[in-house]
Design a protein around this motif. Structure first.
Motif, PDB file in Angstrom:
ATOM      1  N   GLU A  91       0.834  -1.204   0.000  1.00 19.38           N
ATOM      2  CA  GLU A  91       0.000   0.000   0.000  1.00 19.38           C
ATOM      3  C   GLU A  91       0.866   1.251   0.000  1.00 19.38           C
ATOM      4  N   ALA A  92       1.962   1.209   0.760  1.00 15.97           N
ATOM      5  CA  ALA A  92       2.829   2.385   0.866  1.00 15.97           C
ATOM      6  C   ALA A  92       3.532   2.691  -0.454  1.00 15.97           C
ATOM      7  N   VAL A  93       4.179   1.701  -1.031  1.00 17.55           N
ATOM      8  CA  VAL A  93       5.032   1.977  -2.193  1.00 17.55           C
ATOM      9  C   VAL A  93       4.239   2.234  -3.463  1.00 17.55           C
TER      10      VAL A  93
ATOM     11  N   TYR B  31       4.326   5.057  -6.912  1.00 17.15           N
ATOM     12  CA  TYR B  31       5.185   4.292  -7.803  1.00 17.15           C
ATOM     13  C   TYR B  31       4.466   3.055  -8.314  1.00 17.15           C
ATOM     14  N   GLU B  32       5.051   2.483  -9.388  1.00 17.99           N
ATOM     15  CA  GLU B  32       4.677   1.164  -9.869  1.00 17.99           C
ATOM     16  C   GLU B  32       5.753   0.171  -9.442  1.00 17.99           C
ATOM     17  N   TYR B  33       5.382  -1.107  -9.325  1.00 16.23           N
ATOM     18  CA  TYR B  33       6.372  -2.118  -8.962  1.00 16.23           C
ATOM     19  C   TYR B  33       7.509  -2.202  -9.977  1.00 16.23           C
ATOM     20  N   THR B  34       7.222  -1.838 -11.214  1.00 17.07           N
ATOM     21  CA  THR B  34       8.232  -1.929 -12.270  1.00 17.07           C
ATOM     22  C   THR B  34       9.145  -0.712 -12.335  1.00 17.07           C
TER      23      THR B  34
ATOM     24  N   ARG C  50      17.700  -2.282  -9.814  1.00 18.39           N
ATOM     25  CA  ARG C  50      16.609  -3.175  -9.447  1.00 18.39           C
ATOM     26  C   ARG C  50      15.297  -2.402  -9.478  1.00 18.39           C
ATOM     27  N   THR C  51      14.210  -3.116  -9.717  1.00 14.70           N
ATOM     28  CA  THR C  51      12.910  -2.478  -9.624  1.00 14.70           C
ATOM     29  C   THR C  51      12.400  -2.561  -8.184  1.00 14.70           C
ATOM     30  N   ILE C  52      11.377  -1.776  -7.906  1.00 18.56           N
ATOM     31  CA  ILE C  52      10.760  -1.812  -6.575  1.00 18.56           C
ATOM     32  C   ILE C  52      10.202  -3.205  -6.301  1.00 18.56           C
ATOM     33  N   GLY C  53       9.583  -3.799  -7.303  1.00 15.76           N
ATOM     34  CA  GLY C  53       9.053  -5.140  -7.125  1.00 15.76           C
ATOM     35  C   GLY C  53      10.131  -6.149  -6.798  1.00 15.76           C
ATOM     36  N   GLU C  54      11.261  -6.071  -7.487  1.00 15.09           N
ATOM     37  CA  GLU C  54      12.361  -6.990  -7.222  1.00 15.09           C
ATOM     38  C   GLU C  54      12.894  -6.820  -5.809  1.00 15.09           C
ATOM     39  N   GLU C  55      12.934  -5.582  -5.336  1.00 13.98           N
ATOM     40  CA  GLU C  55      13.420  -5.335  -3.978  1.00 13.98           C
ATOM     41  C   GLU C  55      12.469  -5.927  -2.944  1.00 13.98           C
ATOM     42  N   LEU C  56      11.177  -5.782  -3.175  1.00 15.93           N
ATOM     43  CA  LEU C  56      10.193  -6.359  -2.253  1.00 15.93           C
ATOM     44  C   LEU C  56      10.244  -7.883  -2.264  1.00 15.93           C
ATOM     45  N   LEU C  57      10.683  -8.464  -3.381  1.00 16.62           N
ATOM     46  CA  LEU C  57      10.703  -9.917  -3.521  1.00 16.62           C
ATOM     47  C   LEU C  57      12.006 -10.557  -3.064  1.00 16.62           C
TER      48      LEU C  57
ATOM     49  N   THR D  15       8.803   6.240   4.282  1.00 15.27           N
ATOM     50  CA  THR D  15       8.626   7.562   3.678  1.00 15.27           C
ATOM     51  C   THR D  15       7.388   7.612   2.799  1.00 15.27           C
ATOM     52  N   GLU D  16       7.230   6.611   1.938  1.00 16.39           N
ATOM     53  CA  GLU D  16       6.109   6.619   1.000  1.00 16.39           C
ATOM     54  C   GLU D  16       4.770   6.423   1.690  1.00 16.39           C
ATOM     55  N   GLY D  17       4.766   5.662   2.772  1.00 11.23           N
ATOM     56  CA  GLY D  17       3.527   5.422   3.498  1.00 11.23           C
ATOM     57  C   GLY D  17       3.309   6.357   4.663  1.00 11.23           C
ATOM     58  N   ASN D  18       4.292   7.239   4.919  1.00 13.88           N
ATOM     59  CA  ASN D  18       4.188   8.160   6.047  1.00 13.88           C
ATOM     60  C   ASN D  18       3.919   7.381   7.342  1.00 13.88           C
TER      61      ASN D  18
END
Length: 333
Positions: free
Chosen positions: A194-196, A200-203, A212-219, A276-279
């Protein structure tokens, strides 16, 4: 990286909490307690059920990957979630002092997909090799009327000599050794997602590492801690905590003590990004995520140095009388 304990969330957006995104940890714990009360339980540890089979205990743990699956689905990369499925199960057994020996998986899916299942299998194979486990089998259930997408879970069996199972109670005066996490692991993804995705998009490239993409970092797959079992047995570890759902409050599962964390491992950049993104407040972050430390053990002070020498753990704090977790200016109860 984080705000002070007394600060409010930054201005410019509503601060997220885990409960507001749909996961109320306290309500979940109450529901679990009610379930156990309904049929009784012979659970002997905080992390695994034990069955007395004579000279040893047979232990069982079961868990899934959670909403991390939705990130995998969004970027169509299922290659690591099998590792998470193994890790979330075996790490609970390790926290009980039990060596995992075998595993079965359960995949529920709405529509069979050969590429998806092949990638999941590749991850499971990596996890099995890392944890030195045998796969005994599993079940794939096609249930389009029940499941939207898919769900992945598993059950792990372990064996332990009776004197190898941890006491489960930290003692006042014990030292706390923390072992680093590999990142966000497989808890708190409902809040993180929800925050990111607010901006942003996961890609999109991950701002802290644009390779790296945001999705890759989360994974990034959950770290497997089976390598700690030998040192835990050799150096008198009394209790351990797998820092999963509930974040740093998991230390309270080592007994009603005051856990003072003076020098925690640094939190990886993904946590700063989520906050930061989700405050998100500092307290909510530490009640939800591992914040850089995935596993904690409590052991006598005179044994801690030897444990650290044999692992990548570091002394992060101490055990005192009381009942709280004190970390980064926060007091979690």
């Amino acid at each position: 990286m984080t705000e002070t304990a007394d600060d409010d969330p930054e201005e410019g957006g509503e601060g997220l909490t885990y409960a507001e995104t749909g996961v109320d940890i306290e309500a979940s714990e109450d529901a679990t307690a009610a379930l156990l009360e309904a049929f009784g339980s012979d659970l002997r540890t905080e992390y695994a059920g034990l069955v007395d089979i004579g000279d040893r205990y047979l232990a069982l743990a079961t868990d899934g990957v959670g909403t991390k699956l939705l990130v995998a689905e969004a970027i169509e990369d299922y290659s690591t979630i099998g590792i998470d499925c193994i890790a979330m199960n075996v790490n609970d057994l390790v926290a009980a002092g039990v060596r995992p020996v075998a595993f079965v998986d359960y995949l529920a899916i709405d529509d069979p997909d050969e590429e998806l299942t092949n990638q999941i299998g590749e991850g499971l194979a990596v996890g099995l090799e890392t944890a030195d486990l045998t796969m005994l089998g599993g079940e794939t259930a096609v249930m389009p009327e029940v499941v939207k997408g898919f769900d992945l879970a598993g059950t792990c069996v372990g064996l332990a000599e009776k004197d190898a199972v941890l006491e489960g109670e930290a003692a006042v005066g014990d030292v706390l050794v923390g072992v680093p996490s590999s990142g966000i692991h497989s808890n708190g993804l409902t809040l993180a997602r929800e925050a990111v995705t607010r901006n942003y998009e996961y890609t999109d490239p991950f701002p802290h590492d644009e390779s790296r993409t945001i999705g890759e970092e989360l994974l990034r797959p959950t770290r497997i801690y089976t390598d700690l079992l030998g040192p835990m047995g050799d150096h008198g570890v009394r209790a351990a905590a797998h820092v999963t759902g509930g974040g740093w409050t998991n230390l309270l599962r080592m007994g009603q003590r005051r856990y003072v964390i003076d020098d925690p491992h640094p939190a990886q950049p993904i946590f700063e990004f989520v906050q930061t993104e989700g405050n998100v407040t500092d307290e909510e972050m530490h009640r939800t995520f591992n914040m850089g430390t995935g596993f904690v053990v409590a052991l006598p002070e005179d044994r801690a140095g030897a444990f650290v020498e044999e692992t990548d753990g570091e002394i992060i704090g101490r055990v005192e009388a009381g009942e709280s977790v004190e970390i980064r200016g926060l007091s979690l109860e």
